[in-house]
Design an enzyme around this catalytic site. Structure first.
Site, PDB file in Angstrom:
ATOM      1  N   HIS A 251     -26.376   5.168 -25.081  1.00  0.00           N
ATOM      2  CA  HIS A 251     -24.969   5.339 -24.712  1.00  0.00           C
ATOM      3  C   HIS A 251     -24.150   4.481 -25.660  1.00  0.00           C
ATOM      4  O   HIS A 251     -24.643   3.478 -26.179  1.00  0.00           O
ATOM      5  CB  HIS A 251     -24.708   4.960 -23.243  1.00  0.00           C
TER       6      HIS A 251
ATOM      7  N   HIS B 233     -20.825   1.606 -20.774  1.00  0.00           N
ATOM      8  CA  HIS B 233     -21.049   2.997 -21.148  1.00  0.00           C
ATOM      9  C   HIS B 233     -19.722   3.452 -21.738  1.00  0.00           C
ATOM     10  O   HIS B 233     -18.848   3.941 -21.021  1.00  0.00           O
ATOM     11  CB  HIS B 233     -21.455   3.855 -19.941  1.00  0.00           C
TER      12      HIS B 233
ATOM     13  N   HIS C  88     -34.093   9.512 -18.296  1.00  0.00           N
ATOM     14  CA  HIS C  88     -32.702   9.260 -18.715  1.00  0.00           C
ATOM     15  C   HIS C  88     -32.559   9.440 -20.226  1.00  0.00           C
ATOM     16  O   HIS C  88     -33.551   9.495 -20.953  1.00  0.00           O
ATOM     17  CB  HIS C  88     -32.258   7.860 -18.277  1.00  0.00           C
TER      18      HIS C  88
ATOM     19  N   ASP D 260      -6.278  -8.579   3.358  1.00  0.00           N
ATOM     20  CA  ASP D 260      -5.801  -9.675   2.511  1.00  0.00           C
ATOM     21  C   ASP D 260      -6.707  -9.994   1.334  1.00  0.00           C
ATOM     22  O   ASP D 260      -6.646 -11.084   0.773  1.00  0.00           O
ATOM     23  CB  ASP D 260      -5.591 -10.964   3.341  1.00  0.00           C
TER      24      ASP D 260
ATOM     25  N   ASP E 100     -32.119  -6.212 -17.096  1.00  0.00           N
ATOM     26  CA  ASP E 100     -31.163  -5.388 -17.852  1.00  0.00           C
ATOM     27  C   ASP E 100     -29.780  -5.961 -17.543  1.00  0.00           C
ATOM     28  O   ASP E 100     -29.310  -5.873 -16.402  1.00  0.00           O
ATOM     29  CB  ASP E 100     -31.291  -3.931 -17.372  1.00  0.00           C
TER      30      ASP E 100
ATOM     31  N   ASP F 124     -25.338  -5.349 -23.846  1.00  0.00           N
ATOM     32  CA  ASP F 124     -26.257  -4.690 -22.907  1.00  0.00           C
ATOM     33  C   ASP F 124     -27.686  -4.804 -23.444  1.00  0.00           C
ATOM     34  O   ASP F 124     -28.024  -4.128 -24.413  1.00  0.00           O
ATOM     35  CB  ASP F 124     -25.836  -3.215 -22.778  1.00  0.00           C
TER      36      ASP F 124
ATOM     37  N   HIS G  44     -31.711   1.494 -11.646  1.00  0.00           N
ATOM     38  CA  HIS G  44     -30.627   0.526 -11.440  1.00  0.00           C
ATOM     39  C   HIS G  44     -30.855  -0.291 -10.176  1.00  0.00           C
ATOM     40  O   HIS G  44     -29.991  -0.376  -9.311  1.00  0.00           O
ATOM     41  CB  HIS G  44     -29.265   1.236 -11.386  1.00  0.00           C
TER      42      HIS G  44
ATOM     43  N   ARG H 293     -38.729  -0.989 -19.596  1.00  0.00           N
ATOM     44  CA  ARG H 293     -37.622  -0.494 -20.419  1.00  0.00           C
ATOM     45  C   ARG H 293     -37.281  -1.570 -21.442  1.00  0.00           C
ATOM     46  O   ARG H 293     -37.321  -2.769 -21.119  1.00  0.00           O
ATOM     47  CB  ARG H 293     -36.392  -0.162 -19.559  1.00  0.00           C
TER      48      ARG H 293
ATOM     49  N   GLU I  97     -32.565   2.710 -25.645  1.00  0.00           N
ATOM     50  CA  GLU I  97     -33.279   2.123 -24.520  1.00  0.00           C
ATOM     51  C   GLU I  97     -34.314   3.053 -23.901  1.00  0.00           C
ATOM     52  O   GLU I  97     -34.118   3.569 -22.802  1.00  0.00           O
ATOM     53  CB  GLU I  97     -32.290   1.627 -23.463  1.00  0.00           C
TER      54      GLU I  97
ATOM     55  N   TYR J 193     -41.607   4.880 -16.463  1.00  0.00           N
ATOM     56  CA  TYR J 193     -41.548   4.462 -15.061  1.00  0.00           C
ATOM     57  C   TYR J 193     -42.594   5.239 -14.277  1.00  0.00           C
ATOM     58  O   TYR J 193     -42.500   6.458 -14.154  1.00  0.00           O
ATOM     59  CB  TYR J 193     -40.143   4.726 -14.495  1.00  0.00           C
TER      60      TYR J 193
HETATM   61 MN   LIG Z   1     -27.733   0.307 -21.331  1.00  0.00          MN
END
Ligand SMILES: [Mn+2]
Length: 445
Positions: A355, A362, A351, A43, A261, A272, A244, A414, A392, A396
């Site tokens: 983007h 994205h 990374h 439900d 972020d 973003d 993330h 970042r 960005e 790390y």
């Molecule tokens: Mn981003």
């Protein structure tokens, strides 16, 4: 923020997008449908998220709808299917637009009940040879389309014989933002900016990552956002070395950095922003060293954001700056270009630095150029005025990575700006939230 555009003018924008598609598909047909409704528990459903391509062509937010454009039709060339009004269903699920009001709102040739969709579609498509459609979004419609294609002797006689991915056309259109889209994204950015400026100076009063995330989202709501563009990331200390990280009840330790972020949705469009700052308001010397390397890489990237360059140009310049920095603090050693060509920076920057940004955070990646009818990688496409994307860079240092000097381990930084390409260069939409170390410290004091 400029004045709001009139509703009729916004409807005209959707109409001109549909006309553009009709010109592009010539004698073909294009079908886009609303996003699926997804069950969550008995439900209960997940909050409904409209499919961005459908929204781009209609501005319509309801589930269970579909838009059909027929390039060679002698009759209606645009048909919108949607749910008819239903007093009982609306009591539970909310008001529906319904067929009559949809006829008045949309500049669409024909509005029909979605219950007729499966029966009518094969008839409406019977004189089109090619159907532009985006599979993989709404599995119910996918199955229906496949059954129409699947007969023993191949496609049905009176059904298109070729499927072409509708995203090839739509990604091309969505890449360049029109005035209305730029205005709306700027507003989404403004909301996010104000919320970050509220959060940053008050961070030491918040008890945990989760508390900070929900506080930021409260600010988003206060400034008029309809929701978040993606799950808010708040990562304290070494958690920032995970790209993330989802916010936990982890306390925000005084000696650590915190990475935030986040972005909002406003009228369908996303923002973003990422900032990293010390909970205490003062960077330690190791934190400041790492921070400034990322800051320099961000500036190097922004300097390359102009028409004619590509996201690849920007990425390469941030990689170069970060690698130079990693050598300068002794994390890497040897020749700069050698370190770059052998990707020695990858354990610390894994990374892409950009983007596209739009209806989706994205945003759809164009890899097809309809001008030349060729496929090109989205990162090597020349930048043009009206494109919006992020820059960005980050560094790390995994806490367990023992090749790195102890003082840097567990630090993650970042910084992320939203960029609009203009005729001569770019506009940094997010620049109101400082990135310069001294300015961060000064708004926190
Ligand atoms: Mn981003």
């Amino acid at each position: 923020m400029g004045k709001e555009m009139k509703k009729e003018n916004i409807e005209n924008i959707y109409l001109s997008r549909r006309k553009h598609i009709l010109r592009k598909i010539k004698n073909d047909a294009l079908l886009v449908t609303s996003g699926p409704t997804l069950p969550r528990a008995p439900d209960q459903e997940h909050p409904f998220i409209q499919d961005s391509n459908f929204y781009y062509l209609t501005g319509f937010e309801e589930p269970n709808s579909a838009l059909l454009l027929l390039g060679n039709s002698k009759g209606p060339r645009s048909i919108l299917f949607l749910r008819e009004r239903d007093a009982i269903a609306e009591k539970w699920q909310g008001e529906r637009l319904g067929i009559n009001r949809a006829k008045r709102r949309f500049n669409i040739d024909e509005v029909r009940n979605i219950t007729e969709f499966e029966q009518e579609l094969p008839i409406l498509l019977s004189s089109s040879r090619v159907l532009h459609y985006a599979p993989g979004i709404n599995s119910k419609v996918d199955r229906f389309i496949w059954t129409l294609f699947a007969s023993i002797s191949g496609p049905r006689i009176n059904f298109p014989h070729t499927l072409r991915d509708a995203r090839l056309l739509l990604s091309e259109m969505r890449l360049i933002k029109d005035r209305y889209e730029i205005q709306t994204i700027k507003h989404a950015v403004d909301i996010t900016t104000h919320a970050f400026l509220e959060l940053i100076p008050s961070i030491s009063k918040l008890s945990s990552e989760a508390h900070a995330a929900r506080t930021l989202e409260q600010h988003f709501a206060n400034f008029g956002a309809s929701g978040t563009a993606f799950p808010t990331i708040v990562a304290s200390g070494k958690n920032a070395t995970c790209l993330h990280h989802s916010p936990k009840l982890q306390p925000l330790w005084k000696r650590e950095l915190v990475l935030v972020d986040a972005g909002v949705k406003y009228r369908g469009y996303a923002s973003d922003i990422t900032r990293t700052f010390p909970v205490s308001g003062k960077f330690t010397s190791a934190q400041a060293e790492v921070y400034n390397l990322v800051y320099n890489a961000l500036q190097a990237g922004i300097a390359k954001a102009k028409p004619g360059n590509s996201l690849d140009t920007i990425h390469k310049s941030t990689v170069r700056e970060l690698t130079k920095g990693l050598i300068s603090i002794g994390v890497l050693s040897g020749d700069l270009s050698q370190n770059i060509s052998t990707e020695k920076y990858k354990p610390f920057f894994m990374h892409r630095c950009s983007h596209y940004l739009g209806l989706d955070v994205h945003d759809i990646q164009p890899n097809y150029d309809s001008m030349t009818d060729t496929m090109i990688p989205p990162y090597s496409r020349p930048l043009m005025p009206g494109m919006i994307f992020t820059i960005e860079p980050g560094l790390y240092f995994d806490p367990k990575y023992n090749k790195v000097n102890n003082q840097y381990r567990g630090i993650g930084v970042r910084l992320e700006e939203d960029i609009l390409i203009t005729n001569n260069g770019c506009e940094v939409l997010t620049k109101q939230v400082p990135t310069k170390l001294t300015e961060i410290e000064s708004i926190m004091s």
